[in-house]
Write a protein that holds these residues in place. Structure first.
Motif, PDB file in Angstrom:
ATOM      1  N   LYS A 165     -10.338 -11.149   5.025  1.00  0.00           N
ATOM      2  CA  LYS A 165      -9.607 -10.215   5.883  1.00  0.00           C
ATOM      3  C   LYS A 165      -9.984 -10.428   7.341  1.00  0.00           C
TER       4      LYS A 165
ATOM      5  N   THR B 223      -6.996   2.843   2.769  1.00  0.00           N
ATOM      6  CA  THR B 223      -6.451   2.595   1.439  1.00  0.00           C
ATOM      7  C   THR B 223      -7.376   1.695   0.636  1.00  0.00           C
ATOM      8  N   GLU B 224      -7.922   0.665   1.269  1.00  0.00           N
ATOM      9  CA  GLU B 224      -8.830  -0.254   0.582  1.00  0.00           C
ATOM     10  C   GLU B 224     -10.111   0.454   0.169  1.00  0.00           C
ATOM     11  N   TYR B 225     -10.604   1.306   1.031  1.00  0.00           N
ATOM     12  CA  TYR B 225     -11.824   2.058   0.718  1.00  0.00           C
ATOM     13  C   TYR B 225     -11.599   2.993  -0.470  1.00  0.00           C
TER      14      TYR B 225
ATOM     15  N   THR C 175      -9.362   2.861  -2.804  1.00  0.00           N
ATOM     16  CA  THR C 175      -9.134   2.116  -4.041  1.00  0.00           C
ATOM     17  C   THR C 175     -10.433   1.496  -4.542  1.00  0.00           C
TER      18      THR C 175
ATOM     19  N   PHE D 122     -11.387  -6.856  -5.876  1.00  0.00           N
ATOM     20  CA  PHE D 122      -9.940  -7.012  -5.795  1.00  0.00           C
ATOM     21  C   PHE D 122      -9.590  -8.429  -6.216  1.00  0.00           C
TER      22      PHE D 122
ATOM     23  N   THR E 185     -15.342  -3.875   7.342  1.00  0.00           N
ATOM     24  CA  THR E 185     -14.806  -3.819   5.977  1.00  0.00           C
ATOM     25  C   THR E 185     -15.912  -3.928   4.936  1.00  0.00           C
TER      26      THR E 185
ATOM     27  N   HIS F 146      -4.397 -10.833  -3.919  1.00  0.00           N
ATOM     28  CA  HIS F 146      -4.271  -9.999  -2.722  1.00  0.00           C
ATOM     29  C   HIS F 146      -3.892 -10.869  -1.520  1.00  0.00           C
TER      30      HIS F 146
ATOM     31  N   TYR G 218      -5.066   0.480   6.942  1.00  0.00           N
ATOM     32  CA  TYR G 218      -5.229  -0.313   5.731  1.00  0.00           C
ATOM     33  C   TYR G 218      -6.618  -0.130   5.126  1.00  0.00           C
TER      34      TYR G 218
ATOM     35  N   MET H 149     -16.638  -1.255   1.919  1.00  0.00           N
ATOM     36  CA  MET H 149     -16.620  -1.627   0.501  1.00  0.00           C
ATOM     37  C   MET H 149     -17.975  -1.341  -0.155  1.00  0.00           C
TER      38      MET H 149
ATOM     39  N   TRP I  82      -2.552   0.857  -5.517  1.00  0.00           N
ATOM     40  CA  TRP I  82      -3.433   1.245  -4.418  1.00  0.00           C
ATOM     41  C   TRP I  82      -3.445   2.760  -4.269  1.00  0.00           C
TER      42      TRP I  82
ATOM     43  N   TYR J 251       0.800  -1.213   0.000  1.00  0.00           N
ATOM     44  CA  TYR J 251       0.000   0.000   0.000  1.00  0.00           C
ATOM     45  C   TYR J 251       0.839   1.274   0.000  1.00  0.00           C
TER      46      TYR J 251
END
Length: 286
Positions: free
Chosen positions: A110, A153-155, A157, A257, A77, A261, A150, A81, A219, A26
């Motif tokens: 996750k 960053t995931e959100y 992306t 994703f 999470t 990953h 983390y 998402m 990312w 990331y």
């Protein structure tokens, strides 16, 4: 009693820890992805009560929760998402639903890994179960990493991946007028140097190139595409590879994703069937 589903699974001593792998994935030498200095910051949605959900998850794990996926960790999470995907789609979109289900699968894997890390804190070096207060205190660094650093960053992306996927459906409808797509420069003030190599690449809408090189390619990447009737260009032979977990066309694959990953790769084979069954039940009952 510690749940039998969290068996203190540990990576090989020679293997990079999950946290170290995510830190490397990331972030890079050119931009601090974790702080979103590469572009616009989109904070995590305030509607997600992360603190309350974390507290509920800790109580479940401490008391020996017996399901494959801890639901409160999953919810953190999954909601992030779902919100990220919903920004770019009209309600009841078939593609949005597919990506939301993919987001649940991402969250489930996750969550299993995070719960496993937390379960390792339940006992001290002598094998004696620690008090809840000590357990909660010890969990703070893990929860801060996975549910804030983390997750942000995931959100971000996911927002950008969903945006491109939504546009892809629109581009498909107009491909007779504008048959090609052009890779355009990131809006970031300091774009990644390696992504500038893509800028100006023009290929037909249905070209196989877009199966593996549709943004985001890293990312927090802010690169994009636009339709054009300009002539296609040659593909450079030395283009940089997309980041792990990306480099797939979200609209075509219907995967938020990719399977490369670390959240997918790090779950042991012995746990995958249980996670799959839990997630299928969650999706079907949702």
């Amino acid at each position: 009693m510690v749940s039998k589903l969290y068996r203190f699974f540990r990576p090989s001593p020679k293997e990079l820890s999950l946290g170290a792998e995510l830190d490397a994935l990331y972030s890079d030498c050119c931009a601090d992805h974790l702080d979103l200095k590469d572009g616009e910051e989109m904070p995590l949605p305030e509607s997600i009560d992360i603190i309350a959900l974390q507290d509920a998850a800790l109580k479940n794990i401490y008391e020996g929760y017996a399901e494959a996926v801890e639901p409160h960790l999953h919810q953190i999470t999954y909601e992030a998402m779902s919100i990220a995907i919903g920004i770019s789609f009209e309600p009841n979109s078939e593609l949005m639903q597919a990506l939301t289900e993919s987001g649940s699968w991402f969250a489930a894997n996750k969550s299993w890994l995070v719960a496993n890390k937390l379960a390792q804190l339940l006992v001290d070096k002598k094998g004696t179960k620690v008090g809840f207060s000590a357990f909660k205190k010890a969990s703070e660094p893990i929860l801060g990493d996975y549910n804030t650093k983390y997750l942000r960053t995931e959100y971000n992306t996911a927002v950008r991946s969903a945006r491109i996927a939504s546009n892809w459906e629109k581009w498909a409808k107009n491909s007779d007028l504008y048959p090609n797509l052009e890779y355009i420069r990131s809006r970031a003030a300091n774009p990644r140097e390696q992504h500038l190599q893509y800028v100006g690449t023009i290929r037909p809408f249905n070209d196989p190139f877009w199966k593996t090189h549709t943004p985001p390619l890293d990312w927090n990447c802010l690169c994009s595409l636009r339709q054009t009737d300009k002539a296609p260009t040659e593909i450079s032979a030395d283009l940089p590879r997309p980041a792990t977990g990306l480099g797939h066309n979200v609209a075509m694959s219907r995967e938020l994703f990719g399977s490369s990953h670390p959240y997918f790769r790090r779950v042991p084979k012995s746990a995958r069937e249980d996670i799959q069954q839990w997630n299928d039940k969650f999706v079907n009952n949702g």
